[in-house]
Design a protein around this motif. Structure first.
Motif, mmCIF file in Angstrom:
data_model
loop_
_atom_site.group_PDB
_atom_site.id
_atom_site.type_symbol
_atom_site.label_atom_id
_atom_site.label_comp_id
_atom_site.label_asym_id
_atom_site.label_seq_id
_atom_site.Cartn_x
_atom_site.Cartn_y
_atom_site.Cartn_z
ATOM 1 N N VAL A 1 107.178 44.805 64.473
ATOM 2 C CA VAL A 1 108.084 45.274 65.524
ATOM 3 C C VAL A 1 108.073 46.791 65.480
ATOM 4 C CG1 VAL A 1 110.474 45.327 66.301
ATOM 5 C CG2 VAL A 1 109.512 43.227 65.338
ATOM 6 N N MET A 2 107.605 47.396 66.581
ATOM 7 C CA MET A 2 107.465 48.852 66.585
ATOM 8 C C MET A 2 108.612 49.463 67.357
ATOM 9 S SD MET A 2 103.369 49.124 67.073
ATOM 10 C CE MET A 2 103.069 47.595 67.917
ATOM 11 N N MET A 3 109.285 50.403 66.732
ATOM 12 C CA MET A 3 110.473 50.979 67.356
ATOM 13 C C MET A 3 110.185 52.349 67.944
ATOM 14 S SD MET A 3 113.584 49.765 64.896
ATOM 15 C CE MET A 3 114.750 50.621 65.946
ATOM 16 N N THR A 4 110.825 52.610 69.065
ATOM 17 C CA THR A 4 110.665 53.910 69.710
ATOM 18 C C THR A 4 111.492 54.940 68.946
ATOM 19 O OG1 THR A 4 112.555 53.598 71.150
ATOM 20 C CG2 THR A 4 110.446 52.786 71.951
ATOM 21 N N ASN A 5 111.249 56.188 69.239
ATOM 22 C CA ASN A 5 111.974 57.241 68.541
ATOM 23 C C ASN A 5 113.427 57.297 68.975
ATOM 24 O OD1 ASN A 5 109.885 58.082 66.996
ATOM 25 N ND2 ASN A 5 109.191 59.642 68.433
ATOM 26 N N GLY A 6 114.288 57.662 68.049
ATOM 27 C CA GLY A 6 115.686 57.846 68.374
ATOM 28 C C GLY A 6 115.905 59.213 68.973
ATOM 29 N N PRO A 7 117.093 59.569 69.403
ATOM 30 C CA PRO A 7 118.243 58.663 69.529
ATOM 31 C C PRO A 7 118.048 57.626 70.633
ATOM 32 C CG PRO A 7 118.756 60.837 70.453
ATOM 33 C CD PRO A 7 117.393 60.948 69.831
ATOM 34 N N SER A 8 118.922 56.655 70.635
ATOM 35 C CA SER A 8 118.807 55.521 71.547
ATOM 36 C C SER A 8 117.495 54.777 71.337
ATOM 37 C CB SER A 8 118.918 55.960 73.012
ATOM 38 O OG SER A 8 120.115 56.645 73.211
ATOM 39 N N ALA A 9 117.174 54.507 70.077
ATOM 40 C CA ALA A 9 115.930 53.803 69.769
ATOM 41 C C ALA A 9 116.036 52.344 70.186
ATOM 42 C CB ALA A 9 115.649 53.891 68.279
ATOM 43 N N THR A 10 114.907 51.786 70.549
ATOM 44 C CA THR A 10 114.872 50.359 70.838
ATOM 45 C C THR A 10 113.498 49.837 70.447
ATOM 46 O OG1 THR A 10 115.342 48.692 72.499
ATOM 47 C CG2 THR A 10 114.123 50.636 73.237
ATOM 48 N N ILE A 11 113.271 48.538 70.714
ATOM 49 C CA ILE A 11 111.978 47.978 70.337
ATOM 50 C C ILE A 11 110.952 48.356 71.394
ATOM 51 C CG2 ILE A 11 110.697 45.836 69.983
ATOM 52 C CD1 ILE A 11 113.271 44.666 68.812
ATOM 53 N N GLY A 12 109.890 49.039 70.972
ATOM 54 C CA GLY A 12 108.865 49.466 71.909
ATOM 55 C C GLY A 12 107.875 48.351 72.178
ATOM 56 N N GLU A 13 107.194 47.908 71.120
ATOM 57 C CA GLU A 13 106.219 46.830 71.272
ATOM 58 C C GLU A 13 106.352 45.881 70.090
ATOM 59 O OE1 GLU A 13 102.234 48.291 71.673
ATOM 60 O OE2 GLU A 13 102.845 49.841 73.107
ATOM 61 N N VAL A 14 105.911 44.654 70.300
ATOM 62 C CA VAL A 14 105.834 43.695 69.201
ATOM 63 C C VAL A 14 104.395 43.224 69.110
ATOM 64 C CG1 VAL A 14 106.637 41.504 68.299
ATOM 65 C CG2 VAL A 14 108.214 42.973 69.556
ATOM 66 N N LEU A 15 103.837 43.331 67.940
ATOM 67 C CA LEU A 15 102.433 42.988 67.741
ATOM 68 C C LEU A 15 102.327 41.770 66.829
ATOM 69 C CD1 LEU A 15 99.373 43.940 67.998
ATOM 70 C CD2 LEU A 15 99.760 45.150 65.861
ATOM 71 N N ALA A 16 101.722 40.702 67.311
ATOM 72 C CA ALA A 16 101.520 39.529 66.460
ATOM 73 C C ALA A 16 100.241 39.730 65.657
ATOM 74 C CB ALA A 16 101.420 38.277 67.317
ATOM 75 N N VAL A 17 100.352 39.600 64.353
ATOM 76 C CA VAL A 17 99.198 39.793 63.469
ATOM 77 C C VAL A 17 98.664 38.409 63.119
ATOM 78 C CG1 VAL A 17 98.370 40.785 61.318
ATOM 79 C CG2 VAL A 17 100.242 41.882 62.537
ATOM 80 N N GLU A 18 97.556 38.029 63.754
ATOM 81 C CA GLU A 18 97.059 36.676 63.536
ATOM 82 C C GLU A 18 95.880 36.665 62.584
ATOM 83 O OE1 GLU A 18 96.735 35.714 67.606
ATOM 84 O OE2 GLU A 18 98.828 35.089 67.748
ATOM 85 N N LEU A 19 96.150 37.167 61.392
ATOM 86 C CA LEU A 19 95.132 37.121 60.343
ATOM 87 C C LEU A 19 95.428 35.918 59.465
ATOM 88 C CD1 LEU A 19 95.142 40.883 59.301
ATOM 89 C CD2 LEU A 19 93.327 39.721 60.537
ATOM 90 N N PRO A 20 94.377 35.177 59.063
ATOM 91 C CA PRO A 20 94.619 34.001 58.218
ATOM 92 C C PRO A 20 95.164 34.399 56.851
ATOM 93 C CG PRO A 20 92.276 34.491 58.355
ATOM 94 C CD PRO A 20 92.947 35.421 59.306
ATOM 95 N N ARG A 21 95.967 33.532 56.263
ATOM 96 C CA ARG A 21 96.459 33.741 54.908
ATOM 97 C C ARG A 21 95.762 32.758 53.997
ATOM 98 N NH1 ARG A 21 101.246 36.894 54.754
ATOM 99 N NH2 ARG A 21 102.158 37.220 56.796
ATOM 100 N N PRO A 22 95.621 33.030 52.727
ATOM 101 C CA PRO A 22 96.030 34.263 52.056
ATOM 102 C C PRO A 22 95.157 35.451 52.469
ATOM 103 C CG PRO A 22 94.838 32.866 50.540
ATOM 104 C CD PRO A 22 95.002 32.079 51.791
ATOM 105 N N ARG A 23 95.789 36.598 52.515
ATOM 106 C CA ARG A 23 95.075 37.784 52.934
ATOM 107 C C ARG A 23 94.647 38.578 51.703
ATOM 108 N NH1 ARG A 23 99.472 39.475 57.536
ATOM 109 N NH2 ARG A 23 99.040 37.752 58.960
ATOM 110 N N ASP A 24 93.444 39.110 51.802
ATOM 111 C CA ASP A 24 92.909 39.869 50.684
ATOM 112 C C ASP A 24 92.647 41.289 51.145
ATOM 113 O OD1 ASP A 24 91.632 40.512 48.214
ATOM 114 O OD2 ASP A 24 89.708 40.279 49.240
ATOM 115 N N ARG A 25 93.275 42.234 50.501
ATOM 116 C CA ARG A 25 93.221 43.605 50.998
ATOM 117 C C ARG A 25 91.808 44.171 50.998
ATOM 118 N NH1 ARG A 25 96.965 46.837 49.318
ATOM 119 N NH2 ARG A 25 98.293 45.244 48.422
ATOM 120 N N ILE A 26 91.007 43.752 50.049
ATOM 121 C CA ILE A 26 89.655 44.325 49.964
ATOM 122 C C ILE A 26 88.776 43.775 51.077
ATOM 123 C CG2 ILE A 26 87.626 44.545 48.488
ATOM 124 C CD1 ILE A 26 89.698 44.195 46.112
#
Lengths: 279, 287
Positions: free
Chosen positions: A211-236
């Protein structure tokens, strides 16, 4: 989307200080499914921590409400356990006692003393802290303190686990270890988690949605990004993964192009101490 | 668990296992010597200078050797009791300690309670703090006449003077300690829903303990300062009156012995409170 387990509806938040009112949050709407891992990301001062504190019940929203598992929340409680940015262990209690104080209070009527002890040990085991039960917080490292903080929160059997930049104060290696541990624990327990972060990699690696928030003051939710990566996730493996980098790119684009931080003196710093802490 | 920050802590004292016990005793002895020898040497030097100055003809104060000779009876018989005020030094000191213990205990209870009140409530702070700030500057002995007038007896008056002397630093330090409790501890207690008493006992007192104990330590020092002066005025048994009585009968050597005892007892009281503080606040002050 399925039935919402945690629901934030039309949350507005204003702080008044010295006769001046600042609107910090404006119309936050968010639905989180059971077992979902949601990260809140945004520039400092945008009110991320304020959102989390409202969910925790530590702050009261000016208007709007929070519903957890069908019940509105108005005050803090163990069903929304929080892992604080600076661990917040009680320095006069040992590692074991820091978890015990919560377990004894919350499960006093439901568990027998032996069961409570077992439960404390179980949670410390889960974060790999069984070797330091009798140590004081001043005797263990920052990463270990944060592990104990996580164990304390998990031991409350929360409906929603709140993480307030839990790894912000740690060095990069320790942070990576703890992120892996949180992913492992999450895959076992299937907690509903709401995490605040300002680390793009952390958000993409750990979350189901960002959930990405816009800058304040009066901040709100800017965009929502669904991360559809399979789990378990491996950083490397993911470091070279096209989808991972695509998600990363999208978050970076939001933060640095659409919501470029304009440094204005005093902006977002007019909130009371708790909310202004690296929000 | 191979990651860096969960690695088992290094055993700092691992090396001592290989050392012989004679070696360890030697190390300990050197440690004791390092703390005991320097003050002892300075003490001897001071006594020597005093001896030389005090042995001059026409010296107004006795030399240490004369003090020892004059007071040998008192030193070797601390527990004699000839009735009335004529009792051994141990009884005199115990009488003073009893008054201090009573007055100080009252001051601890009242000081911590009022400190918690002032630390917790903004209105109590606004109402009480200015009054405390004025009252705490009143010298201990200035309270004695008014307490004599109120209690019409020497002993409760002395206890009251101890109380009123010790209570201010305890109140002030406790309230500062309470005000400085990090917001995070409060939040933790709210999340696990501690009730008022649990919060007081499990969070507030331990969190404020380092401040409370620094107040207690200042308080016990001031009590001991005040008791000697108060007893000089109220009479009866007590180390303060002993000094005053010795002065009135020109027993200068007795005064000097009493001063040494007063100093040693004050030192022990201070260390006792400091020790208790370290025991209670383990971990808190270093975090």
């Amino acid at each position: 989307m399925n039935k919402a387990y945690l629901e934030l509806s039309d949350i507005h938040m204003s702080f008044t200080r010295g006769g001046r009112t600042t609107q910090v949050l404006k119309g936050i709407d968010l639905k989180v499914r059971q077992g979902e891992f949601v990260a809140l990301i945004g520039h400092s001062g945008c009110g991320k921590s304020t959102v989390l504190n409202i969910v925790a019940g530590l702050l009261k929203a000016s208007s709007g409400g929070v519903i957890v598992d069908g019940r509105e929340v108005n005050e803090p409680g163990p069903d929304r356990a929080m892992v604080f940015q600076n661990h917040s262990l009680l320095p006069w209690l040992t590692v074991y006692q820091n978890v015990e104080i919560a377990v004894n209070k919350i499960f006093r009527d439901r568990l027998k003393p032996a069961e409570r002890k077992e439960w404390v040990l179980h949670n410390l085991e889960m974060v790999n802290m069984s070797h330091a039960l009798e140590r004081l917080p001043s005797e263990i490292s920052g990463g270990m303190k944060q592990r104990v903080g996580i164990a304390r929160a998990l031991a409350m059997k929360p409906k929603v686990l709140l993480l307030d930049e839990p790894f912000g104060a740690l060095d990069a290696l320790t942070r990576a270890h703890l992120q892996d541990e949180v992913m492992r624990i999450q895959s076992e327990l299937r907690n509903t988690v709401m995490m605040i972060t300002h680390d793009v990699d952390e958000a993409v690696l750990l979350s189901d949605r960002i959930v990405m928030m816009t800058n304040g003051p009066s901040a709100t939710i800017g965009e929502v990004l669904a991360v559809e990566l399979p789990r378990p996730r491996d950083r490397i493996a993911l470091a070279d993964d096209a989808r991972y980098n695509h998600y990363r790119h999208q978050v970076l684009q939001f933060l640095y192009e659409k919501q470029r931080k304009v440094e204005t003196f005093g902006a977002g710093r007019s909130a009371p101490a708790m909310a202004s802490r690296a929000a | 668990m191979s990651n860096a920050e969960t690695a088992a802590p290094v055993r700092i004292f691992a090396g001592t296992d290989t050392m012989g016990w004679t070696h360890r005793i030697g190390t300990a002895a050197r440690g004791v010597a390092a703390t005991v020898v320097p003050p002892l040497a300075v003490l001897c030097l001071m006594a020597l200078i005093w001896e030389i100055v005090g042995s001059q003809p026409g010296a107004s104060l006795p030399a240490p050797s004369k003090v020892l000779k004059d007071t040998m009876e008192l030193i070797v018989h601390p527990f004699y009791d000839n009735g009335g005020n004529d009792v051994g030094m141990a009884w005199q000191l115990l009488a003073s300690l009893k008054r201090v213990a009573l007055g100080y205990a009252l001051a601890v209870v009242a000081g911590v309670s009022l400190g918690v009140l002032v630390g917790q409530s903004t209105w109590a702070l606004r109402g009480l703090d200015p009054i405390f700030q004025v009252l705490r500057t009143v010298p201990p002995l200035a309270w004695l006449p008014i307490s004599l007038a109120a209690f019409r007896d020497g002993n409760p008056s002395a206890i009251f003077v101890i109380f009123i002397t010790a209570v201010w630093p305890i109140i002030i330090n406790t309230s500062i300690g309470i005000r400085n409790i990090p917001e995070d501890y409060r939040n933790v207690s709210r999340v696990i829903r501690l009730n008022g008493f649990e919060y007081f006992a499990q969070i507030m007192l331990p969190a404020a303990a380092p401040y409370i104990f620094s107040g207690l330590r200042i308080g016990v020092g001031l009590s001991w300062l005040a008791i000697v002066a108060a007893e000089m005025l109220i009479g009866g048994v007590g180390i303060g009156f002993f000094i005053w009585d010795a002065w009135n009968s020109s027993r200068i050597s007795d005064i000097i012995l009493a001063l040494v005892y007063v100093g040693v007892v004050g030192f022990i009281l201070d260390r006792l409170v400091a020790w208790a503080g370290r025991r209670v606040t383990r971990g808190t002050s270093v975090a």
